[in-house]
Write an enzyme that holds these catalytic residues in place. Structure first.
Site, PDB file in Angstrom:
ATOM      1  N   ARG A 128      -0.842  -7.761  83.591  1.00 55.35           N
ATOM      2  CA  ARG A 128       0.444  -7.060  83.606  1.00 55.35           C
ATOM      3  C   ARG A 128       1.216  -7.482  84.849  1.00 55.35           C
ATOM      4  O   ARG A 128       0.656  -7.588  85.940  1.00 55.35           O
ATOM      5  CB  ARG A 128       0.242  -5.539  83.620  1.00 55.35           C
ATOM      6  CG  ARG A 128      -0.206  -4.955  82.278  1.00 55.35           C
ATOM      7  CD  ARG A 128       0.930  -5.030  81.254  1.00 55.35           C
ATOM      8  NE  ARG A 128       0.576  -4.403  79.991  1.00 55.35           N
ATOM      9  CZ  ARG A 128       0.031  -5.049  78.967  1.00 55.35           C
ATOM     10  NH1 ARG A 128      -0.244  -6.343  79.070  1.00 55.35           N
ATOM     11  NH2 ARG A 128      -0.218  -4.408  77.836  1.00 55.35           N
ATOM     12  N   GLU A 183       9.380  -8.227  83.571  1.00 55.39           N
ATOM     13  CA  GLU A 183       9.601  -9.252  82.562  1.00 55.39           C
ATOM     14  C   GLU A 183      10.481  -8.715  81.442  1.00 55.39           C
ATOM     15  O   GLU A 183      10.503  -7.543  81.130  1.00 55.39           O
ATOM     16  CB  GLU A 183       8.268  -9.733  81.990  1.00 55.39           C
ATOM     17  CG  GLU A 183       7.529  -8.719  81.147  1.00 55.39           C
ATOM     18  CD  GLU A 183       6.266  -9.320  80.559  1.00 55.39           C
ATOM     19  OE1 GLU A 183       5.385  -8.553  80.205  1.00 55.39           O
ATOM     20  OE2 GLU A 183       6.185 -10.557  80.436  1.00 55.39           O
ATOM     21  N   HIS A 198       4.341 -14.625  78.381  1.00 56.23           N
ATOM     22  CA  HIS A 198       3.479 -13.575  77.819  1.00 56.23           C
ATOM     23  C   HIS A 198       2.828 -14.093  76.539  1.00 56.23           C
ATOM     24  O   HIS A 198       2.841 -13.439  75.487  1.00 56.23           O
ATOM     25  CB  HIS A 198       4.272 -12.300  77.550  1.00 56.23           C
ATOM     26  CG  HIS A 198       3.423 -11.068  77.609  1.00 56.23           C
ATOM     27  ND1 HIS A 198       3.833  -9.896  78.214  1.00 56.23           N
ATOM     28  CD2 HIS A 198       2.172 -10.829  77.154  1.00 56.23           C
ATOM     29  CE1 HIS A 198       2.876  -8.977  78.109  1.00 56.23           C
ATOM     30  NE2 HIS A 198       1.868  -9.529  77.467  1.00 56.23           N
TER      31      HIS A 198
END
Length: 338
Positions: free
Chosen positions: A234, A263, A302
């Protein structure tokens, strides 16, 4: 009447896959958008909603969904859902606790190897027709120490892979399991000591108030000089300014990130004009922008979870969670209704 289920953030292939496995059992609706206060009208009247991580299911959303009985998030993390409000409303929440342990671990080592062997600058230079080896010398993983922060299911896969490279393994975890340490051949250390002795630091901890900025401008200076830092967990685990400082001062030799702090903020440049952009968020966004163009930094979008096998496991588990809930035998519950 069949239960009504709405899936958000769904790609066309996912829609076809779900319909092929649940056809006739439920009434479906599929939406490409995330579920937010701006799209909440789409979710009204449904018994179950299934979002991914970019939905923001907060109090303002939940209060507009009086028929909602279950949220089946297609992710391991659930920090995009207000658990307190769901508990008060008797809404059950399930997640996908295991789907990509090996997948994320493999991506972790892809980042480690790309940095340790300078893969990106090597490829970019060669594409320009330049075969000069100057500045492209990497280092062996064999005999190096990897510090794994978080020995959950993903961290354990990373530990096993590290032994395949003949690395020494140290671990920081708030819960110490000495039997696990013996079986997987690693040693527990506190975080500061792990940072001091590790050549590679890989983060696999959940994000919560206790782990916020666990890598920060204070402890970055306690890292072993020349270490590389990997984060496939994370973004909020790492203070962005600490990365900039660590790289500029030569403390870090490389950084591999699949997640970044804040993000998603710069999907469109016009978002910079939004009132939602605080000065702090803008600072983080700009610092991340600085990292994008460094040869010693690799940022992926991601994408660590994103293998064919893993995303299929996400859907399989989510569908099983929904069926189990409808049949009165809930599974993989983050929050179980009273």
């Amino acid at each position: 009447m069949p239960a009504r289920v709405a899936f958000f953030e769904v790609e066309p292939w996912e829609e076809a896959y779900i319909e092929g496995h649940l056809d006739g059992k439920f009434e479906f609706a599929f939406f490409t958008e995330p579920l937010t206060v701006d799209t909440v009208e789409l979710a009204k009247g449904f018994d179950v909603i299934s979002p991914f991580i970019y939905s923001d299911i907060d109090k303002s959303v939940i209060e507009q969904l009086p028929d909602l009985k279950m949220i089946a998030t297609r992710s391991t993390g659930f920090d995009h859902i207000d658990l307190t409000v769901c508990a008060a409303g008797g809404i059950e929440i399930s997640n996908v606790p295991f789907y990509g342990e090996n997948t994320v671990a493999e991506h972790t080592f892809a980042l480690i190897l790309a940095l340790s062997r300078k893969i990106l600058p090597s490829v970019e230079r060669t594409r320009r027709g330049n075969f000069d080896l100057a500045g492209l010398r990497g280092f062996d993983l064999k005999g190096r120490t990897i510090g794994v922060v978080g020995a959950g299911s993903i961290g354990q896969h990373v530990i096993r892979m590290a032994h395949g490279f003949e690395m020494n393994v140290v671990v920081f975890d708030v819960r110490r399991d000495e039997l696990l340490a013996k079986n997987l051949d690693f040693k527990y250390e506190d975080l500061d000591e792990l940072l001091r002795i590790s050549d590679v630091i890989s983060l696999h901890a959940p994000y919560n108030p206790h782990t916020h900025h666990m890598i920060n401008r204070r402890n970055i200076h306690g890292m072993k000089r020349g270490a590389i830092l990997i984060n496939t967990s994370r973004g909020g685990l790492v203070e962005t300014s600490a990365l900039v400082e660590g790289l500029q001062n030569g403390i870090l030799n490389g950084v591999g990130l699949d997640v970044i702090e804040e993000e998603g903020l710069i999907k469109e440049e016009r978002q910079l004009l939004s009132h939602e952009y605080t000065h702090e968020k803008l600072r983080i966004a700009l610092e991340t922008h600085m990292l994008l163009f460094r040869d010693d930094v690799i940022i992926t979008p991601h994408n660590a979870f994103n293998s064919t096998e893993a995303v299929q496991r996400i859907l399989d588990t989510t569908m099983a969670n929904i069926i189990a809930f409808i049949e009165g035998r809930p599974q993989n519950t983050v929050l179980q209704a009273a």
